[in-house]
Design a protein around this motif. Structure first.
Motif, mmCIF file in Angstrom:
data_model
loop_
_atom_site.group_PDB
_atom_site.id
_atom_site.type_symbol
_atom_site.label_atom_id
_atom_site.label_comp_id
_atom_site.label_asym_id
_atom_site.label_seq_id
_atom_site.Cartn_x
_atom_site.Cartn_y
_atom_site.Cartn_z
ATOM 1 N N SER A 1 65.996 59.842 23.190
ATOM 2 C CA SER A 1 65.687 61.022 24.077
ATOM 3 C C SER A 1 64.126 60.827 24.478
ATOM 4 C CB SER A 1 66.093 62.198 23.750
ATOM 5 O OG SER A 1 67.407 62.363 23.740
ATOM 6 N N ASP B 1 67.130 61.135 29.171
ATOM 7 C CA ASP B 1 67.337 59.889 28.878
ATOM 8 C C ASP B 1 66.464 59.027 29.465
ATOM 9 O OD1 ASP B 1 69.739 61.558 28.562
ATOM 10 O OD2 ASP B 1 71.067 59.945 29.028
ATOM 11 N N GLU C 1 68.602 66.410 17.341
ATOM 12 C CA GLU C 1 67.378 65.480 17.538
ATOM 13 C C GLU C 1 66.214 66.118 17.576
ATOM 14 O OE1 GLU C 1 66.442 61.734 20.783
ATOM 15 O OE2 GLU C 1 68.267 62.927 21.317
ATOM 16 N N LYS D 1 72.899 63.813 27.463
ATOM 17 C CA LYS D 1 73.147 64.093 25.937
ATOM 18 C C LYS D 1 73.810 65.449 26.083
ATOM 19 C CE LYS D 1 70.428 60.558 23.808
ATOM 20 N NZ LYS D 1 69.396 60.333 22.753
ATOM 21 N N ASP E 1 73.978 67.664 20.588
ATOM 22 C CA ASP E 1 73.248 66.569 20.063
ATOM 23 C C ASP E 1 71.741 66.506 20.364
ATOM 24 O OD1 ASP E 1 75.369 64.957 19.457
ATOM 25 O OD2 ASP E 1 75.799 64.382 21.560
#
Length: 270
Positions: free
Chosen positions: A147, A117, A17, A9, A13
């Motif tokens: 995540s 991930d 998050e 990612k 992003d």
């Protein structure tokens, strides 16, 4: 243990998050490429929370700032003579980190999260009369694509003099992934796993003013809950991940179960 993971990612992003400032893009000045095969000694993204400092270097004790930073995977203790020690310290056992000279100070005040991930682990298979000994890689991730927040520790190292000081004039910031006993179906692959923290643990874990002996931190130094494990998906993947030279999206593509000898019981999840 955790010796390989995926982190694809974009920092922007991840910053959203993890509700953090994206200091990675600010420092790098360019887009960070997805890494489908993160290996030890590479620079990785960590989420840290510190007291901001003014131009003179004085910390503000009344506030903290959460940010994304680049760190080298493999913790180099502050007392190490050279950074080669980091290659042997990519993981720290959560059960004993408070007792180990290399990790106890970091556990007390320099905790971090390492977004991923998912992580890779290899299931060992003993040789039989029909098959050679082998290792089948599996990739474990949240089924909803969120995540993972792997608990980590970070440390600052700087050489005192000589050629190393010339090579690392600003020192090195390094990190290790905490591990714990594998739970449920995860134990079918390996007896250890990264210490994955749920969202409601992030604040206490990252707070630099919360001592490691506090209940709010100690509560998370143990295997994850059944609820968290049920939200994970374990899939067999190609052994191309074995080589760090391979780094592409197809590493995450699940294998057809027919291609896997004695697959783990995935139906036990959820």
């Amino acid at each position: 243990m955790c010796g390989r993971y995926a982190s694809t990612k974009a920092p922007t992003d991840l910053a959203e998050e993890f509700t953090a400032v994206d200091a990675v893009s600010e420092k790098a000045g360019e887009e960070r490429r997805p890494d489908y095969n993160v290996a030890p000694t590479r620079d990785v993204i960590a989420v840290v929370q510190r007291h901001p400092r003014d131009a003179e270097g004085n910390a503000d004790p009344d506030t903290t700032e959460r940010s994304l930073r680049l760190v080298r995977w493999g913790l180099v203790p502050f007392w190490a003579k050279d950074p080669s020690a980091g290659a042997r310290m990519i993981n720290a056992r959560s059960e004993t980190a408070a007792e180990k000279p290399a990790f106890r100070k970091a556990l007390a005040a320099r905790r971090c999260l390492l977004p991923a991930d998912g992580w890779y682990e290899w299931q060992r298979r003993a040789a039989t009369k029909d098959h050679k000994a082998s290792k089948q890689p599996y990739f474990t991730h949240y089924a909803d694509g969120g995540s993972l927040a792997m608990a980590g520790l970070w440390e600052f190292w700087r050489p005192k003099e000589g050629e190393l000081l010339e090579k690392y004039p600003d020192g090195l910031v390094t990190a290790t992934v905490l591990t714990t006993g594998a739970v449920g179906p995860l134990a079918q692959v390996h007896d250890r796993m990264p210490l994955v923290l749920p969202r409601d643990a992030w604040d206490a874990w990252l707070d630099p003013d919360t001592d490691a002996k506090a209940d709010s931190v100690q509560a998370w130094l143990r295997p994850p809950s059944e609820e968290l494990v049920a939200s994970l998906e374990i899939v067999p993947v190609s052994d191309r991940v074995n080589s760090v030279k391979n780094n592409s999206a197809d590493l995450l593509t699940p294998l057809d179960p027919a291609q896997v000898e004695e697959p783990i019981q995935l139906d036990l999840l959820g």
